[in-house]
Design a protein around this motif. Structure first.
Motif, PDB file in Angstrom:
ATOM      1  N   MET A  44       0.829  -1.210   0.000  1.00  0.00           N
ATOM      2  CA  MET A  44       0.000   0.000   0.000  1.00  0.00           C
ATOM      3  C   MET A  44       0.859   1.254   0.000  1.00  0.00           C
ATOM      4  O   MET A  44       0.448   2.297  -0.498  1.00  0.00           O
ATOM      5  CB  MET A  44      -0.929   0.002   1.213  1.00  0.00           C
ATOM      6  N   GLN A  48       0.957   4.732  -2.611  1.00  0.00           N
ATOM      7  CA  GLN A  48       0.893   6.037  -1.959  1.00  0.00           C
ATOM      8  C   GLN A  48       2.048   6.932  -2.402  1.00  0.00           C
ATOM      9  O   GLN A  48       1.867   8.119  -2.670  1.00  0.00           O
ATOM     10  CB  GLN A  48       0.903   5.847  -0.441  1.00  0.00           C
ATOM     11  N   SER A  68      -3.019   8.968   4.514  1.00  0.00           N
ATOM     12  CA  SER A  68      -2.947   7.528   4.311  1.00  0.00           C
ATOM     13  C   SER A  68      -1.542   7.003   4.565  1.00  0.00           C
ATOM     14  O   SER A  68      -1.342   5.946   5.168  1.00  0.00           O
ATOM     15  CB  SER A  68      -3.397   7.182   2.891  1.00  0.00           C
ATOM     16  N   THR A  72      -0.120   4.062   7.414  1.00  0.00           N
ATOM     17  CA  THR A  72       0.703   2.882   7.141  1.00  0.00           C
ATOM     18  C   THR A  72       2.016   2.941   7.913  1.00  0.00           C
ATOM     19  O   THR A  72       2.545   1.907   8.337  1.00  0.00           O
ATOM     20  CB  THR A  72       0.991   2.761   5.634  1.00  0.00           C
ATOM     21  N   GLY A 165      -3.983   6.535  -3.722  1.00  0.00           N
ATOM     22  CA  GLY A 165      -2.896   5.740  -4.263  1.00  0.00           C
ATOM     23  C   GLY A 165      -2.970   5.686  -5.781  1.00  0.00           C
ATOM     24  O   GLY A 165      -4.051   5.855  -6.371  1.00  0.00           O
ATOM     25  N   ALA A 182      -6.895  -3.523  -1.909  1.00  0.00           N
ATOM     26  CA  ALA A 182      -6.877  -2.550  -0.819  1.00  0.00           C
ATOM     27  C   ALA A 182      -7.537  -3.111   0.436  1.00  0.00           C
ATOM     28  O   ALA A 182      -6.977  -3.008   1.537  1.00  0.00           O
ATOM     29  CB  ALA A 182      -7.569  -1.263  -1.257  1.00  0.00           C
ATOM     30  N   TRP A 186      -5.304  -3.872   3.702  1.00  0.00           N
ATOM     31  CA  TRP A 186      -5.546  -3.059   4.891  1.00  0.00           C
ATOM     32  C   TRP A 186      -5.995  -3.908   6.069  1.00  0.00           C
ATOM     33  O   TRP A 186      -5.621  -3.639   7.225  1.00  0.00           O
ATOM     34  CB  TRP A 186      -6.591  -1.987   4.598  1.00  0.00           C
TER      35      TRP A 186
END
Length: 392
Positions: A44, A48, A68, A72, A165, A182, A186
């Motif tokens: 992820m 990003q 975001s 992470t 993203g 996603a 996540w």
């Protein structure tokens, strides 16, 4: 794990096993789980970073990506805090199990059981909340797709990204592939956050239970119960022995709390700093004039989730402060005046030790308590909104 009380910790055992943080796992299994969570998080981070490079100086785009990206980052920080401190965490868990075997009376067992049930209930509720919140946040991006089917327009509605993203492909054409990646990534990454926070909840509840047991022992200092429930006065030697045993238990609680602070303090400081920035940026996104309803809804949910997370930490921190201070009150409310002068001096030393509260802090700077939450955080949001109005 003792089967008679081990079920109180089955939630944290299962969650931490999924993220490779349970200290009794095999080394290969633990390493595999940690690598899986790490790779899911990195999968992820790459989109990003790609999104960030395509912003071309657009502040709104940069802010969207930063919120975001910071989440992470927090995931990796929490994951590896537990992983690199696994020896200390094993010490805490071992100490937690031993404390059950050192209980003396059924009343003490009930006290420990009550706090263990609270820890299990909080861990279960927090885990369900985190995983459900991520799913809801992601599924908001499906609303435009559903509306195109239920209430179609002359043209398709704009795509609402699952999270900020860039996947190097046509987002509209490969939307469901991106969505599937996603939500799976996540949810896997969320196990790192849930494990860290649930461990903290369990440990704080256990420390509170030890303080409660110490307070109970001091309350019952001059008394003992027979089978007929008649209260008899204890001998002086027996009182001195009880005081010494209670002091020993109190010191164990202090060492347990110090070890918790040593493990989690730095992580909480990093998390608090990132959380402050995330809330400020998200509030800015909410106030943007061109933000649509669904995007604004997701930003509101994001801020609420951050505040709930801080509230949970503040609630447990306040609980730790209250229980560490209650020892002096328990001693004062006991029949201390019926003890010998020597025993009274010993009790005074314990009371002086209890005047200093034990707390959960972020880098020894910010103390997690309900007072800090209701003053500092609300003031922080107010200041952020004021600056946003000036910026706009």
């Amino acid at each position: 794990m003792n089967s008679t009380w081990g079920h109180y910790y089955n939630v944290i055992k299962r969650v931490s096993s999924l993220s490779g943080q349970w200290p009794y796992q095999r080394s290969k299994t633990r390493l595999f789980c940690v690598c899986l969570v790490t790779l899911s998080t990195i999968s992820m981070i790459i989109p990003q970073i790609a999104k960030f490079t395509t912003c071309n100086g657009d502040l709104q785009c940069i802010f969207e990506t930063m919120t975001s990206y910071m989440l992470t980052t927090v995931t990796l920080v929490k994951l590896y805090t537990c992983y690199f401190n696994r020896s200390k965490i094993k010490m805490l868990i071992d100490r937690l199990f031993v404390d059950w075997d050192e209980l003396e009376t059924p009343e003490e067992y009930e006290i420990m059981k009550k706090y263990a049930e609270n820890g299990r209930r909080y861990s279960l509720g927090y885990s369900l909340y985190c995983f459900t919140a991520v799913c809801i946040f992601m599924c908001v991006s499906l609303i435009p797709q559903l509306l195109d089917v239920v209430l179609p327009l002359n043209e398709s509605r704009p795509i609402l990204p699952t999270y900020p993203g860039y996947y190097f492909v046509d987002e509209k054409k490969y939307f469901f592939y991106i969505f599937s990646h996603a939500i799976v990534a996540w949810e896997i990454a969320m196990t790192g956050i849930v494990t860290h926070d649930c461990m903290l909840l369990i440990y704080v509840e256990h420390v509170c239970s030890i303080f409660a047991i110490v307070g109970f022992r001091f309350e019952q200092l001059t008394c003992k119960r027979t089978d007929s429930m008649k209260i008899l006065h204890s001998q002086s030697n027996d009182i001195s022995r009880r005081i010494a045993f209670s002091v020993h238990t109190h010191r164990k609680a202090l060492r347990f709390a110090e070890l918790i602070e040593d493990i989690f303090s730095l992580t909480l400081a990093i998390q608090l700093a990132l959380n402050t920035v995330m809330i400020s940026i998200t509030l800015l996104q909410i106030t943007q004039q061109d933000s649509d309803i669904l995007e604004s809804l997701r930003y509101v949910l994001y801020v609420v989730a951050q505040l709930i997370h801080l509230f949970c930490l503040s609630f447990e921190g306040q609980k730790l402060i209250d229980h560490s201070l209650q020892t002096r009150d328990k001693i004062y409310n006991s029949f201390w005046y019926e003890t010998s002068a020597k025993s009274q001096k010993m009790l005074l030393f314990v009371m002086r030790k209890s005047l200093r509260p034990i707390f959960l802090s972020a880098g020894k700077i910010y103390i997690f308590s309900m007072e800090s939450f209701t003053t500092v955080k609300i003031l922080e949001i107010y200041n952020a909104l004021s600056k946003i109005e000036q910026f706009l």
